[in-house]
Scaffold this motif. Structure first.
Motif, PDB file in Angstrom:
ATOM      1  N   UNK A  35      -0.540 -12.274 -10.054  1.00 38.97           N
ATOM      2  CA  UNK A  35      -1.894 -12.653 -10.480  1.00 38.97           C
ATOM      3  C   UNK A  35      -2.870 -11.493 -10.374  1.00 38.97           C
ATOM      4  N   UNK A  36      -2.582 -10.559  -9.444  1.00 38.41           N
ATOM      5  CA  UNK A  36      -3.533  -9.452  -9.185  1.00 38.41           C
ATOM      6  C   UNK A  36      -2.999  -8.134  -9.719  1.00 38.41           C
ATOM      7  N   UNK A  37      -1.943  -8.184 -10.530  1.00 38.46           N
ATOM      8  CA  UNK A  37      -1.244  -6.984 -10.961  1.00 38.46           C
ATOM      9  C   UNK A  37      -1.256  -6.886 -12.479  1.00 38.46           C
ATOM     10  N   UNK A  38      -1.549  -5.710 -12.968  1.00 39.78           N
ATOM     11  CA  UNK A  38      -1.452  -5.468 -14.393  1.00 39.78           C
ATOM     12  C   UNK A  38      -2.803  -5.346 -15.056  1.00 39.78           C
ATOM     13  N   UNK A  39      -2.789  -4.892 -16.317  1.00 38.80           N
ATOM     14  CA  UNK A  39      -4.049  -4.673 -17.039  1.00 38.80           C
ATOM     15  C   UNK A  39      -4.865  -5.966 -17.163  1.00 38.80           C
ATOM     16  N   UNK A  40      -6.126  -5.893 -16.820  1.00 42.85           N
ATOM     17  CA  UNK A  40      -7.005  -7.044 -16.979  1.00 42.85           C
ATOM     18  C   UNK A  40      -6.898  -8.085 -15.897  1.00 42.85           C
ATOM     19  N   UNK A  41      -6.034  -7.865 -14.905  1.00 39.34           N
ATOM     20  CA  UNK A  41      -5.890  -8.857 -13.836  1.00 39.34           C
ATOM     21  C   UNK A  41      -7.161  -8.889 -12.991  1.00 39.34           C
ATOM     22  N   UNK A  42      -7.544 -10.075 -12.509  1.00 34.63           N
ATOM     23  CA  UNK A  42      -8.707 -10.141 -11.620  1.00 34.63           C
ATOM     24  C   UNK A  42      -8.388  -9.466 -10.292  1.00 34.63           C
ATOM     25  N   UNK A  43      -9.417  -9.042  -9.553  1.00 34.66           N
ATOM     26  CA  UNK A  43      -9.166  -8.372  -8.281  1.00 34.66           C
ATOM     27  C   UNK A  43      -8.569  -9.329  -7.255  1.00 34.66           C
ATOM     28  N   UNK A  44      -7.708  -8.795  -6.407  1.00 34.71           N
ATOM     29  CA  UNK A  44      -7.178  -9.599  -5.306  1.00 34.71           C
ATOM     30  C   UNK A  44      -8.337 -10.076  -4.439  1.00 34.71           C
ATOM     31  N   UNK A  45      -8.333 -11.343  -4.012  1.00 34.94           N
ATOM     32  CA  UNK A  45      -9.493 -11.911  -3.324  1.00 34.94           C
ATOM     33  C   UNK A  45      -9.687 -11.434  -1.895  1.00 34.94           C
ATOM     34  N   UNK A  46      -8.669 -10.882  -1.281  1.00 35.30           N
ATOM     35  CA  UNK A  46      -8.791 -10.428   0.105  1.00 35.30           C
ATOM     36  C   UNK A  46      -7.789  -9.305   0.349  1.00 35.30           C
ATOM     37  N   UNK A  47      -7.964  -8.638   1.493  1.00 33.52           N
ATOM     38  CA  UNK A  47      -7.137  -7.459   1.776  1.00 33.52           C
ATOM     39  C   UNK A  47      -5.661  -7.830   1.900  1.00 33.52           C
ATOM     40  N   UNK A  48      -5.362  -8.991   2.487  1.00 33.18           N
ATOM     41  CA  UNK A  48      -3.940  -9.353   2.625  1.00 33.18           C
ATOM     42  C   UNK A  48      -3.295  -9.546   1.254  1.00 33.18           C
ATOM     43  N   UNK A  49      -3.988 -10.210   0.351  1.00 32.55           N
ATOM     44  CA  UNK A  49      -3.426 -10.403  -0.984  1.00 32.55           C
ATOM     45  C   UNK A  49      -3.221  -9.068  -1.682  1.00 32.55           C
ATOM     46  N   UNK A  50      -4.179  -8.151  -1.491  1.00 33.80           N
ATOM     47  CA  UNK A  50      -4.028  -6.836  -2.098  1.00 33.80           C
ATOM     48  C   UNK A  50      -2.845  -6.097  -1.490  1.00 33.80           C
ATOM     49  N   UNK A  51      -2.735  -6.170  -0.155  1.00 35.98           N
ATOM     50  CA  UNK A  51      -1.624  -5.480   0.511  1.00 35.98           C
ATOM     51  C   UNK A  51      -0.289  -6.030   0.036  1.00 35.98           C
ATOM     52  N   UNK A  52      -0.186  -7.348  -0.081  1.00 29.46           N
ATOM     53  CA  UNK A  52       1.057  -7.948  -0.564  1.00 29.46           C
ATOM     54  C   UNK A  52       1.370  -7.493  -1.987  1.00 29.46           C
ATOM     55  N   UNK A  53       0.343  -7.412  -2.827  1.00 30.67           N
ATOM     56  CA  UNK A  53       0.577  -7.001  -4.209  1.00 30.67           C
ATOM     57  C   UNK A  53       1.018  -5.543  -4.272  1.00 30.67           C
ATOM     58  N   UNK A  54       0.518  -4.736  -3.330  1.00 29.08           N
ATOM     59  CA  UNK A  54       0.938  -3.335  -3.286  1.00 29.08           C
ATOM     60  C   UNK A  54       2.386  -3.221  -2.822  1.00 29.08           C
ATOM     61  N   UNK A  55       2.754  -4.021  -1.820  1.00 27.60           N
ATOM     62  CA  UNK A  55       4.151  -4.027  -1.379  1.00 27.60           C
ATOM     63  C   UNK A  55       5.054  -4.425  -2.554  1.00 27.60           C
ATOM     64  N   UNK A  56       4.686  -5.493  -3.255  1.00 28.21           N
ATOM     65  CA  UNK A  56       5.495  -5.945  -4.390  1.00 28.21           C
ATOM     66  C   UNK A  56       5.583  -4.862  -5.460  1.00 28.21           C
ATOM     67  N   UNK A  57       4.492  -4.107  -5.634  1.00 27.77           N
ATOM     68  CA  UNK A  57       4.507  -3.026  -6.620  1.00 27.77           C
ATOM     69  C   UNK A  57       5.486  -1.927  -6.207  1.00 27.77           C
ATOM     70  N   UNK A  58       5.536  -1.636  -4.897  1.00 36.48           N
ATOM     71  CA  UNK A  58       6.523  -0.657  -4.429  1.00 36.48           C
ATOM     72  C   UNK A  58       7.927  -1.160  -4.731  1.00 36.48           C
ATOM     73  N   UNK A  59       8.179  -2.438  -4.463  1.00 39.99           N
ATOM     74  CA  UNK A  59       9.507  -3.006  -4.711  1.00 39.99           C
ATOM     75  C   UNK A  59       9.854  -2.920  -6.184  1.00 39.99           C
ATOM     76  N   UNK A  60       8.881  -3.206  -7.049  1.00 41.07           N
ATOM     77  CA  UNK A  60       9.119  -3.256  -8.486  1.00 41.07           C
ATOM     78  C   UNK A  60       8.983  -1.896  -9.164  1.00 41.07           C
ATOM     79  N   UNK A  61       8.646  -0.880  -8.397  1.00 41.20           N
ATOM     80  CA  UNK A  61       8.497   0.446  -8.974  1.00 41.20           C
ATOM     81  C   UNK A  61       7.266   0.589  -9.845  1.00 41.20           C
TER      82      UNK A  61
END
Ligand SMILES: [Zn+2]
Length: 143
Positions: A32-58
């Motif tokens: 939900x918080x990843x990719x062009x036009x996605x809304x900003x992650x609502x809190x730091x934990x959600x952002x951190x999780x999305x960054x971890x997932x981005x590392x996993x997905x390259x």
């Protein structure tokens, strides 16, 4: 610098949110918080999780886009990085206002398989800052 993220949006989210009742799919979690036009992650934990997932997905684009411009590395290459195995968030919370910006932290343990073939634990307390509507990763202390 990077390639498009794999389209496995219906697979369980790499960050593991949802727990033993069934992890959320990537599309319903960090996607939900990843990719062009996605809304900003609502809190730091959600952002951190999305960054971890981005590392996993390259997905180096998301890792870079969510990194504070003041601490962002000039060149980020996720190729050859470790194989990430899982994420456990230990603590997350707000830290008030620092230098005019909302601040927050997330403490987590990420496990990965290293070049030696063994499973390692990375225990980090990350710092985040909010600029406008968006949270950004600043830096972290590895313990
Ligand atoms: Zn997720």
């Amino acid at each position: 610098m990077d390639t498009a993220a794999p389209r496995d949006d219906d697979a369980p989210c790499p960050c593991g949110r949802g727990g033993s009742f069934g992890a959320l799919t990537f599309a319903r979690c960090c996607g939900r918080w990843t990719g062009p036009g996605a809304p900003p992650a609502p809190d730091a934990e959600s952002l951190m999780r999305s960054r971890y997932s981005a590392y996993v997905r390259g997905d180096g684009t998301h890792v870079t886009a969510t990194w504070d411009p003041l601490t962002r590395p000039g060149d980020l290459d996720l190729d050859g990085g470790p194989q990430w195995l899982g994420l456990q968030v230990l603590d997350a919370g707000d830290d008030g206002v620092e230098q005019g910006h909302a601040a927050a932290h997330v403490e987590f343990v990420a496990t990965y398989r290293g070049a030696d073939g063994r499973v390692h634990r990375m225990h980090e307390r990350s710092r985040f800052t909010r600029r406008g509507e968006r949270w950004f990763y600043v830096d972290g202390d590895v313990t």
